[in-house]
Design a protein around this motif. Structure first.
Motif, mmCIF file in Angstrom:
data_model
loop_
_atom_site.group_PDB
_atom_site.id
_atom_site.type_symbol
_atom_site.label_atom_id
_atom_site.label_comp_id
_atom_site.label_asym_id
_atom_site.label_seq_id
_atom_site.Cartn_x
_atom_site.Cartn_y
_atom_site.Cartn_z
ATOM 1 N N VAL A 132 -6.850 -0.475 -7.335
ATOM 2 C CA VAL A 132 -8.005 -1.164 -8.036
ATOM 3 C C VAL A 132 -7.316 -2.341 -8.932
ATOM 4 O O VAL A 132 -7.911 -3.268 -8.567
ATOM 5 N N LEU A 133 -6.368 -2.124 -9.546
ATOM 6 C CA LEU A 133 -5.595 -3.074 -10.183
ATOM 7 C C LEU A 133 -5.114 -3.990 -9.434
ATOM 8 O O LEU A 133 -4.831 -5.468 -9.738
ATOM 9 N N LEU A 134 -4.280 -3.823 -8.360
ATOM 10 C CA LEU A 134 -3.456 -4.682 -7.696
ATOM 11 C C LEU A 134 -4.382 -5.735 -6.854
ATOM 12 O O LEU A 134 -4.074 -6.671 -6.467
ATOM 13 N N THR A 135 -5.561 -5.104 -6.319
ATOM 14 C CA THR A 135 -6.705 -5.699 -5.701
ATOM 15 C C THR A 135 -7.233 -6.810 -6.670
ATOM 16 O O THR A 135 -7.210 -8.049 -6.491
ATOM 17 N N VAL A 136 -7.376 -6.406 -7.964
ATOM 18 C CA VAL A 136 -7.997 -7.377 -8.913
ATOM 19 C C VAL A 136 -6.899 -8.468 -9.270
ATOM 20 O O VAL A 136 -7.457 -9.724 -9.358
ATOM 21 N N GLN A 174 -11.560 -8.000 0.497
ATOM 22 C CA GLN A 174 -10.863 -7.410 -0.866
ATOM 23 C C GLN A 174 -11.452 -5.670 -1.047
ATOM 24 O O GLN A 174 -10.269 -5.083 -1.256
ATOM 25 N N LEU A 175 -12.410 -5.424 -0.570
ATOM 26 C CA LEU A 175 -12.639 -3.867 -0.935
ATOM 27 C C LEU A 175 -11.934 -3.300 0.343
ATOM 28 O O LEU A 175 -11.624 -1.911 -0.010
ATOM 29 N N SER A 176 -11.907 -3.611 1.405
ATOM 30 C CA SER A 176 -11.101 -2.650 2.564
ATOM 31 C C SER A 176 -9.589 -2.674 2.028
ATOM 32 O O SER A 176 -9.025 -1.721 2.180
ATOM 33 N N GLY A 177 -9.226 -3.730 1.321
ATOM 34 C CA GLY A 177 -7.822 -3.655 0.606
ATOM 35 C C GLY A 177 -7.663 -2.790 -0.460
ATOM 36 O O GLY A 177 -6.762 -1.996 -0.427
ATOM 37 N N VAL A 178 -8.807 -2.444 -1.076
ATOM 38 C CA VAL A 178 -8.844 -1.396 -2.181
ATOM 39 C C VAL A 178 -8.892 0.150 -1.444
ATOM 40 O O VAL A 178 -7.685 0.636 -1.845
ATOM 41 N N ILE A 179 -9.568 0.131 -0.370
ATOM 42 C CA ILE A 179 -9.209 1.403 0.497
ATOM 43 C C ILE A 179 -7.928 1.854 1.084
ATOM 44 O O ILE A 179 -7.330 2.654 0.764
ATOM 45 N N ALA A 180 -7.351 0.666 1.475
ATOM 46 C CA ALA A 180 -6.121 0.592 2.472
ATOM 47 C C ALA A 180 -5.094 1.025 1.313
ATOM 48 O O ALA A 180 -4.069 1.810 1.538
ATOM 49 N N LYS A 181 -5.169 0.269 0.136
ATOM 50 C CA LYS A 181 -3.980 0.626 -0.885
ATOM 51 C C LYS A 181 -4.142 2.085 -1.477
ATOM 52 O O LYS A 181 -2.903 2.609 -1.861
ATOM 53 N N ALA A 205 -11.271 4.929 -5.832
ATOM 54 C CA ALA A 205 -11.328 3.484 -6.137
ATOM 55 C C ALA A 205 -12.349 2.695 -5.796
ATOM 56 O O ALA A 205 -12.692 1.653 -6.552
ATOM 57 N N MET A 206 -13.245 2.889 -4.678
ATOM 58 C CA MET A 206 -14.353 2.198 -4.510
ATOM 59 C C MET A 206 -15.408 2.384 -5.622
ATOM 60 O O MET A 206 -16.113 1.438 -6.002
ATOM 61 N N ILE A 207 -15.471 3.665 -5.905
ATOM 62 C CA ILE A 207 -16.633 3.670 -7.078
ATOM 63 C C ILE A 207 -16.086 3.008 -8.466
ATOM 64 O O ILE A 207 -16.854 2.488 -9.133
ATOM 65 N N ALA A 208 -14.729 3.194 -8.517
ATOM 66 C CA ALA A 208 -14.201 2.321 -9.804
ATOM 67 C C ALA A 208 -14.680 0.923 -9.775
ATOM 68 O O ALA A 208 -15.143 0.209 -10.751
ATOM 69 N N MET A 209 -14.326 0.313 -8.620
ATOM 70 C CA MET A 209 -14.718 -0.958 -8.192
ATOM 71 C C MET A 209 -16.528 -1.331 -8.430
ATOM 72 O O MET A 209 -16.522 -2.398 -9.155
ATOM 73 N N ALA A 210 -17.223 -0.476 -8.056
ATOM 74 C CA ALA A 210 -18.547 -0.495 -8.228
ATOM 75 C C ALA A 210 -19.085 -0.399 -9.780
ATOM 76 O O ALA A 210 -19.720 -1.192 -10.188
ATOM 77 N N ALA A 211 -18.355 0.620 -10.363
ATOM 78 C CA ALA A 211 -18.591 0.624 -12.122
ATOM 79 C C ALA A 211 -18.220 -0.607 -12.691
ATOM 80 O O ALA A 211 -18.902 -1.167 -13.730
ATOM 81 N N ALA A 212 -17.017 -1.144 -12.294
ATOM 82 C CA ALA A 212 -16.492 -2.331 -13.064
ATOM 83 C C ALA A 212 -17.433 -3.535 -12.665
ATOM 84 O O ALA A 212 -17.705 -4.319 -13.587
ATOM 85 N N GLU A 213 -17.874 -3.628 -11.597
ATOM 86 C CA GLU A 213 -18.820 -4.958 -11.337
ATOM 87 C C GLU A 213 -20.002 -4.763 -12.150
ATOM 88 O O GLU A 213 -20.728 -5.738 -12.579
#
Length: 287
Positions: free
Chosen positions: A124-128, A88-95, A227-235
């Motif tokens: 972020v959004l396409l991964t979610v 999931q998170l590697s997908g965020v990075i790739a996108k 994008a990774m920071i955004a995911m961490a903040a959302a979590e």
């Protein structure tokens, strides 16, 4: 001056999502129908999907030759299952890399909120979307949440690297993505505010120092980290973690930091990484 807190209070009082308050306000302000607004947002979403797809399938390089092909590398490793951070998170990075590389290669992207930060929100959004199997309608609503916050940031501070440093570009994009992701995951209006604040606080003071004057290095990779920071903040926000400083105050602080930042660190390529020995050598190659 508009405040995100006003959106939160209105959403709570009316039992609505932030996105619903945003598009209803836009219908009134722009005198446009709900159908027209959603159609425009649907076009943005289509471009986001296309830019991710192009970036993940292309190893082409920018005209400068500084960037290109890294999204394919990360996506390839993700598919092997060897990623340190999981699929999931590697997908965020790739996108995020994919869209930013498409921009650097003069492809079509959505400047959300800017071209230099275009990879954060789609990643972020396409991964979610993939993870939670949400509907396209829910994804469109989440984009309205991001847009509503972006408009407030632009009014209270700015989203320009030339005016406020990279904190205003990647930082704003991370905050917008975090808020949208929280809503997409079923979070409350208040949690979207906490997520946005946590994300933006994490990027305060980030300078804009494009090597050679190109929006490529370190810009493309900052999309991935943003994008990774955004995911961490959302979590964190979805877990009940709150921001000690409200989002509107964080936005105001970002604006003030931008004003205090020297011009050499605001997209002029006169400081930071642009003035390292390697950065100077790259610049000299293109003079």
């Amino acid at each position: 001056m508009r405040a995100y807190e006003d959106l939160v209070i209105e959403a709570e009082n009316r039992g609505l999502k932030i996105s619903e308050v945003v598009y209803q306000n836009e219908m009134e302000d722009l005198q446009q129908s709900e159908q027209a607004l959603f159609q425009r947002m649907r076009k943005n979403l289509k471009v986001m999907r296309e830019s991710v797809a192009v970036g993940l399938s292309s190893e082409g390089r920018s005209i400068s030759g500084l960037v290109g092909g890294d999204a394919v590398k990360v996506e390839g490793r993700r598919k092997t299952g060897e990623s340190l951070v999981g699929k999931q998170l590697s997908g965020v990075i790739a996108k995020a890399l994919a869209v930013a590389e498409v921009n650097a290669c003069m492809g079509k992207i959505v400047a959300a909120p800017t071209a230099g930060s275009c990879g954060v929100i789609p990643a972020v959004l396409l991964t979610v979307e993939e993870t939670l199997q949400v509907s396209e309608q829910e994804l469109l609503l989440a984009l309205f949440t991001a847009a509503g916050l972006g408009m407030i940031i632009a009014e209270r501070a700015n989203v320009s690297g030339a005016e406020g440093g990279c904190q205003a570009e990647i930082g704003s994009a991370a905050a917008m993505a975090a808020a949208a992701a929280v809503e997409l995951a079923g979070g409350t209006p208040r949690q979207t505010a906490d997520a946005a604040a946590i994300a933006m606080k994490s990027m305060l003071g980030l300078v804009c120092d494009p090597v050679g004057g190109f929006v490529e290095v370190p810009c493309v990779k900052r999309n991935a980290t943003g994008a990774m920071i955004a995911m961490a903040a959302a979590e964190m926000a979805l877990s009940g973690v709150k921001s000690a400083i409200p989002i509107d105050e964080v936005i105001d602080a970002m604006g003030e930091i931008g004003k205090q930042m020297p011009c050499a660190l605001k997209e002029t390529a006169q400081g930071g990484l642009a003035m390292t020995p390697t950065g100077r050598r790259i610049q000299a190659d293109f003079l």
